[in-house]
Write an enzyme that holds these catalytic residues in place. Structure first.
Site, short mmCIF file in Angstrom:
data_model
loop_
_atom_site.label_atom_id
_atom_site.label_comp_id
_atom_site.label_asym_id
_atom_site.label_seq_id
_atom_site.Cartn_x
_atom_site.Cartn_y
_atom_site.Cartn_z
N THR A 48 0.28 8.30 6.02
CA THR A 48 -0.49 9.46 6.19
C THR A 48 0.01 10.20 7.38
O THR A 48 0.24 11.46 7.21
CB THR A 48 -1.67 8.93 6.29
OG1 THR A 48 -2.31 8.32 5.17
CG2 THR A 48 -2.89 10.13 6.35
N ASN A 128 1.76 5.76 -7.07
CA ASN A 128 0.89 4.62 -6.57
C ASN A 128 -0.01 4.28 -7.85
O ASN A 128 -0.33 3.10 -7.78
CB ASN A 128 0.21 4.95 -5.60
CG ASN A 128 -0.60 6.25 -5.72
OD1 ASN A 128 -0.33 7.19 -5.99
ND2 ASN A 128 -1.82 5.91 -5.46
N GLN A 156 5.18 3.65 -2.18
CA GLN A 156 5.29 2.52 -2.98
C GLN A 156 6.50 1.93 -3.50
O GLN A 156 6.77 0.81 -3.93
CB GLN A 156 4.62 3.15 -4.55
CG GLN A 156 2.98 3.55 -4.30
CD GLN A 156 2.40 2.30 -4.08
OE1 GLN A 156 2.56 1.30 -4.75
NE2 GLN A 156 1.18 2.35 -3.44
N SER A 176 5.27 2.88 4.60
CA SER A 176 4.17 2.35 5.21
C SER A 176 4.32 0.70 5.35
O SER A 176 4.46 0.09 4.10
CB SER A 176 2.82 2.71 4.54
OG SER A 176 1.67 2.33 5.09
N HIS A 178 1.96 -1.83 5.19
CA HIS A 178 1.39 -2.91 4.18
C HIS A 178 1.94 -2.87 2.82
O HIS A 178 1.35 -3.62 2.10
CB HIS A 178 -0.04 -2.53 4.26
CG HIS A 178 -0.62 -1.37 3.98
ND1 HIS A 178 -0.47 0.02 4.59
CD2 HIS A 178 -1.45 -1.02 2.85
CE1 HIS A 178 -0.88 0.85 3.72
NE2 HIS A 178 -1.50 0.32 2.94
N THR A 209 1.36 4.97 23.45
CA THR A 209 2.03 3.97 23.65
C THR A 209 2.23 3.17 22.05
O THR A 209 1.29 3.28 21.41
CB THR A 209 1.18 3.04 24.31
OG1 THR A 209 0.80 3.45 25.79
CG2 THR A 209 1.96 1.39 24.79
N CYS A 296 -7.83 3.93 -2.62
CA CYS A 296 -8.70 4.80 -1.30
C CYS A 296 -9.60 5.56 -2.38
O CYS A 296 -10.75 6.12 -1.92
CB CYS A 296 -7.90 5.60 -0.82
SG CYS A 296 -6.50 6.58 -1.53
N1 PLP Z 1 1.29 7.61 -0.31
C1 PLP Z 1 1.01 6.60 -1.11
C2 PLP Z 1 1.80 6.83 -2.37
C3 PLP Z 1 0.33 5.66 -0.99
O1 PLP Z 1 -0.02 4.67 -1.90
C4 PLP Z 1 -0.65 5.40 0.36
C5 PLP Z 1 -1.28 4.46 0.17
O2 PLP Z 1 -2.01 3.76 -0.45
C6 PLP Z 1 -0.46 6.48 1.37
C7 PLP Z 1 0.63 7.54 0.85
C8 PLP Z 1 -0.96 6.43 2.49
O3 PLP Z 1 -0.40 5.17 3.39
P1 PLP Z 1 -0.99 4.94 4.64
O4 PLP Z 1 -2.35 4.26 4.28
O5 PLP Z 1 -0.13 3.85 5.42
O6 PLP Z 1 -1.28 6.14 5.50
#
Ligand code: PLP
Length: 356
Positions: A48, A128, A156, A176, A178, A209, A296
């Site tokens: 994000t 996603n 993804q 990202s 995770h 930081t 989300c």
């Molecule tokens: N873009 C995609 C395709 C995602 O699947 C996600 C999170 O699920 C994001 C952006 C947002 O990532 P983050 O939660 O690391 O900000």
């Protein structure tokens, strides 16, 4: 956290140097996975933030006046909302790129957006929800041919597909932690020339930081993905195909969504006829962790904007289930999940018939 706990910005002493060395090692590991130069990697708190940052860089690099951004209808909310804010604030304008029934943006749609003067294309590497993979090499070629740049949300895809920012001349790539078995709340923006560019006006001022443990974790996750990706993904694809076959055999009329010829190996997105997906997910809550849409937005009871953009018939939107596999998924998991999901679908179908 316990050994190199210095602040990488305090390089007047050994503690800071140790932490800075960890951050630099992680930068090289991210660069290796994404096929980029080390100095082009900037750490973020996740995709994000990477997306917001990329938009701000692109707006400044494009010069005065609002940045014309072309956005695929299938993009994640992280892109849609960042662009909406930029439009609200008056420094961007938006052109939509439609997706087809499989979730792909066609070359002609990209051409149309570029013809409307788009200077930045936002195209996700892989969706996603339905897992559809976009052809980035040709999109980059089109964008550059028209003097535009390309922002790739690779959240993804990174660590699952081979991505090379340099080979494909990708202008902005976000990842990202995770999503590649790394820590949450950390990610990276990869963009050529970042080291030389001053931060965009919105981001100027004191640099926060660095979250060293998370950055080191992201680096290690990237290293592991590079080593393990090919073997893992082949195994995961076989398991996914097995789960798909079992569900198709157990659930009459089940539809598979997304581009079956080009989708992420860990993704299985299906629609069950006459079964409300909210109900199916609720029945499965304690046995199988699946969702109705993006993490989300699931639970929000709202139809997925991706499925709507794909113009799937109402029953396929209402009965849509997003099932994800990972490197810890086993054959036994697949067998149990197939039985449990099929049973939950039957219950949901019966419940909706009773309600009629
Ligand atoms: N873009 C995609 C395709 C995602 O699947 C996600 C999170 O699920 C994001 C952006 C947002 O990532 P983050 O939660 O690391 O900000």
């Amino acid at each position: 956290m316990t050994e190199a706990f210095g602040n990488p910005a305090s390089v007047d002493h050994r503690y800071g140097e140790e932490a800075a060395a960890l951050v630099e090692a992680a930068r090289a590991q991210v660069a290796d996975l994404i096929g980029a130069d080390v100095e082009d990697v900037q750490f973020t708190t996740g995709s994000t933030e990477g997306i917001r940052l990329a938009l701000a860089y692109a707006a400044e690099r494009a010069g005065p006046g609002p940045l014309r951004v072309a956005v695929s209808r299938g993009e994640h909310d992280a892109v849609l909302e960042a662009v909406a804010v930029a439009v609200d604030e008056g420094w961007a304008s938006c052109t939509w790129m439609e997706v087809d029934g499989l979730g792909r943006v066609s070359a002609s749609e990209i051409e149309r957006a570029l013809g409307e003067g788009a200077k930045l294309l936002c195209l996700m590497a892989a969706n996603n929800e339905v897992g559809t993979i976009q052809d980035l090499a040709s999109a980059a070629g089109q964008a550059h041919g028209a003097g535009a740049s390309l922002l790739v949300d690779a959240t993804q895809a990174a660590g699952r597909l081979k991505i090379s920012a340099l080979d494909h001349s990708l202008d902005y790539v976000v990842i990202s932690g995770h999503k590649l078995y790394g820590p949450k709340g950390v990610g990276a923006l990869v963009s050529p020339g970042l080291a030389q560019a001053p931060p965009p006006a919105r981001y100027r001022g004191h640099a926060p930081t660095a979250n060293v443990p998370a950055i080191a974790g992201l680096g290690e996750a990237c290293r592991l993905r590079r080593v393990e990706m090919a073997v893992d993904e082949a195994r995961i694809r076989t398991l996914r195909d097995e789960l798909q076959a079992r569900l198709l055999a157990k659930v009459p009329g089940l539809a598979i969504n997304g581009d079956v010829a080009a989708r992420l190996s860990n993704n299985l997105h299906v629609s069950a006829p006459g079964a409300s997906n909210d109900l199916v997910v609720r029945y499965l809550r304690d046995t199988v962790a699946i969702s109705t849409g993006a993490a989300c937005s699931s639970g929000a009871d709202a139809p997925s904007h991706v499925l709507r953009a794909m113009r799937l018939p109402a029953w396929r939107q209402d009965g849509a289930l997003r099932i994800s596999l990972g490197r810890s998924t086993t054959t036994a998991d697949i067998e149990r999940a197939a039985a449990a999901i099929a049973a939950a679908i039957r219950l949901a179908q019966a419940a909706s018939q009773e309600a009629q």
